[in-house]
Design a protein around this motif. Structure first.
Motif, PDB file in Angstrom:
ATOM      1  N   ASN A 167       0.823  -1.212   0.000  1.00 21.72           N
ATOM      2  CA  ASN A 167       0.000   0.000   0.000  1.00 21.72           C
ATOM      3  C   ASN A 167       0.855   1.260   0.000  1.00 21.72           C
ATOM      4  OD1 ASN A 167      -2.434  -1.321  -0.083  1.00 21.72           O
ATOM      5  ND2 ASN A 167      -2.830  -1.199   2.097  1.00 21.72           N
ATOM      6  N   LEU A 168       1.932   1.249   0.767  1.00 23.86           N
ATOM      7  CA  LEU A 168       2.787   2.431   0.820  1.00 23.86           C
ATOM      8  C   LEU A 168       3.506   2.653  -0.508  1.00 23.86           C
ATOM      9  CD1 LEU A 168       4.324   2.144   4.416  1.00 23.86           C
ATOM     10  CD2 LEU A 168       2.476   3.647   3.636  1.00 23.86           C
ATOM     11  N   ASN A 184       0.935   3.901  -3.126  1.00 18.01           N
ATOM     12  CA  ASN A 184       0.670   5.326  -2.919  1.00 18.01           C
ATOM     13  C   ASN A 184       1.804   6.185  -3.447  1.00 18.01           C
ATOM     14  OD1 ASN A 184      -1.858   5.326  -1.836  1.00 18.01           O
ATOM     15  ND2 ASN A 184      -1.286   6.201   0.122  1.00 18.01           N
ATOM     16  N   LEU A 219      -4.014   4.007   3.452  1.00 20.52           N
ATOM     17  CA  LEU A 219      -3.314   4.450   4.655  1.00 20.52           C
ATOM     18  C   LEU A 219      -4.069   4.069   5.915  1.00 20.52           C
ATOM     19  CD1 LEU A 219      -1.989   7.966   3.546  1.00 20.52           C
ATOM     20  CD2 LEU A 219      -0.723   5.818   3.735  1.00 20.52           C
ATOM     21  N   CYS A 228      -3.077   0.580   6.565  1.00 17.68           N
ATOM     22  CA  CYS A 228      -1.715   0.520   7.118  1.00 17.68           C
ATOM     23  C   CYS A 228      -1.713   0.864   8.600  1.00 17.68           C
ATOM     24  CB  CYS A 228      -0.802   1.485   6.362  1.00 17.68           C
ATOM     25  SG  CYS A 228      -0.481   1.018   4.646  1.00 17.68           S
ATOM     26  N   ILE A 239       2.750   4.671  12.877  1.00 18.90           N
ATOM     27  CA  ILE A 239       3.000   5.111  11.514  1.00 18.90           C
ATOM     28  C   ILE A 239       2.777   6.614  11.443  1.00 18.90           C
ATOM     29  CG2 ILE A 239       0.626   4.593  10.766  1.00 18.90           C
ATOM     30  CD1 ILE A 239       1.793   3.935   7.989  1.00 18.90           C
ATOM     31  N   VAL A 276       3.963  10.512   9.044  1.00 12.01           N
ATOM     32  CA  VAL A 276       4.409  11.102   7.781  1.00 12.01           C
ATOM     33  C   VAL A 276       5.139  12.402   8.076  1.00 12.01           C
ATOM     34  CG1 VAL A 276       2.188  12.276   7.456  1.00 12.01           C
ATOM     35  CG2 VAL A 276       3.666  11.861   5.479  1.00 12.01           C
ATOM     36  N   PHE A 289       6.911   8.365   4.514  1.00  9.38           N
ATOM     37  CA  PHE A 289       6.050   7.620   5.425  1.00  9.38           C
ATOM     38  C   PHE A 289       6.957   6.698   6.236  1.00  9.38           C
ATOM     39  CE2 PHE A 289       2.822   9.003   2.478  1.00  9.38           C
ATOM     40  CZ  PHE A 289       1.730   9.225   3.303  1.00  9.38           C
TER      41      PHE A 289
END
Length: 357
Positions: free
Chosen positions: A256-257, A260, A322, A325, A336, A338, A348
């Motif tokens: 997913n990260l 993105n 996100l 996540c 987590i 940013v 991230f």
């Protein structure tokens, strides 16, 4: 019939309220102090709490703060019953989470009006939650039903891609396959998030090689990044760096990260996926891109479901990646966040306790 919990260290005050509300069809319960009130919440399941402020041991403000901190009871209206009249005292009650207050000596008309108002608000809240639960159940059912036809599409694309096709057509089939795989990942995320929200998912922890996990993620996303001429760079930890992880969920977080980062990165840029174990044994994982960055005021909200941050043209933004996540990382005891990537872009960062993920 509404359930009303009356908390007061003076039993006579309960008798007064019971008399003033005698013509209402409510189920009244009594607690003589804050501790017993908190302990009896599950037993009485109150729709409304009438809470005295001046009590020994735990005063009403402290009781209110503790109840409002409990997710199960945070929406239960609390009316502070107080002889205090200064604006500072009333402000303290409201800051503690109280929804309303009523002054002593209690006036019958005022008490009934405030009780009726709070119960109406609670009823509306309960109806809304029921509606949202029904909608969530319907969405989950639809998501499950999407899986079967999508698997047929994926299988067909796999077969066609391996056939003898003209180069131009083969490229289009490959792109369609990647899009279908993204859709499959989104459906899987929705199903997993639903299970995690309902505490129905169990983490299956194993010793996961951190470098191997990052290397596999880079290998999976290199063809996707190549479509935008983006280079994926891996800065892998020392050999033997291991985390105690649910491997499947950990890989999905990385996916997913990276997905993105590719979506928001400009063409011909770089994305860096890095990881290391700190001296304390904590795992630190970073995904750094050269995209538009995240505004300061959006750094918390982008991790909520369906929050997408700044909208960008021609970029699909659903607001689930996100959120997924965050749920997975926190389920493993991590964090987590940013922050800006200098001179441009976003980093991230996941921080995981030693051998916890």
């Amino acid at each position: 019939m509404a359930s009303i919990l009356i908390v007061d260290d003076e039993p006579n005050n309960f008798d007064v309220i019971e008399t003033l509300l005698s013509d209402r069809d409510d189920d009244l319960h009594y607690a003589s102090n804050g501790k017993s009130a908190i302990a009896s919440l599950d037993l009485f399941a109150p729709d409304l709490i009438l809470l005295d402020v001046m009590m020994p041991e735990l005063n009403g403000v402290e009781v209110c703060q503790q109840i409002k901190a409990m997710p199960k009871w945070t929406a239960t209206p609390i009316v502070m019953v107080t002889a205090l009249s200064s604006k500072e005292d009333l402000a303290r009650c409201l800051e503690a989470g109280a929804d309303d207050f009523i002054s002593k000596p209690i006036n019958r008309l005022e008490l009934r009006a405030r009780v009726q108002s709070m119960l109406r608000i609670k009823s509306q809240y309960d109806e809304l939650q029921t509606l949202l639960k029904s909608r969530e159940d319907m969405v989950n059912m639809m998501v499950h039903d999407l899986r079967n036809p999508l698997m047929g599409i994926l299988f067909g694309l796999y077969v066609v891609e391996r056939g003898d096709l003209p180069l131009k057509l083969k490229d289009k089939v490959s792109r369609s396959l990647i899009a279908a795989q993204r859709l499959q990942a989104l459906i899987d995320d929705l199903i997993l998030m639903g299970k995690m929200e309902q505490s129905q998912i169990q983490l299956h922890r194993t010793k996961v090689d951190l470098g191997g996990a990052l290397g596999s993620a880079i290998e999976r996303f290199t063809p996707i990044a190549a479509q935008k001429n983006i280079e994926l760079i891996g800065r892998l930890p020392e050999p033997g760096s291991v985390v105690n992880a649910d491997d499947t969920l950990f890989q999905r977080v990385l996916d997913n990260l990276l997905s993105n980062a590719i979506k928001f990165s400009p063409s011909s840029s770089e994305i860096v996926l890095a990881a290391e174990l700190t001296a304390a044994g904590e795992a630190q994982i970073q995904v750094a891109d050269a995209g538009p960055g995240v505004a300061e005021e959006l750094k918390e909200s982008i991790f909520k479901k369906y929050e997408t941050g700044t909208r960008m043209a021609e970029v699909s933004q659903i607001g689930l990646g996100l959120a997924f996540c965050k749920m997975v990382v926190e389920a493993h005891g991590g964090q987590i966040g940013v922050r800006p990537n200098q001179p441009r872009g976003t980093i991230f960062e996941i921080r995981l306790p030693a051998m916890s993920l």
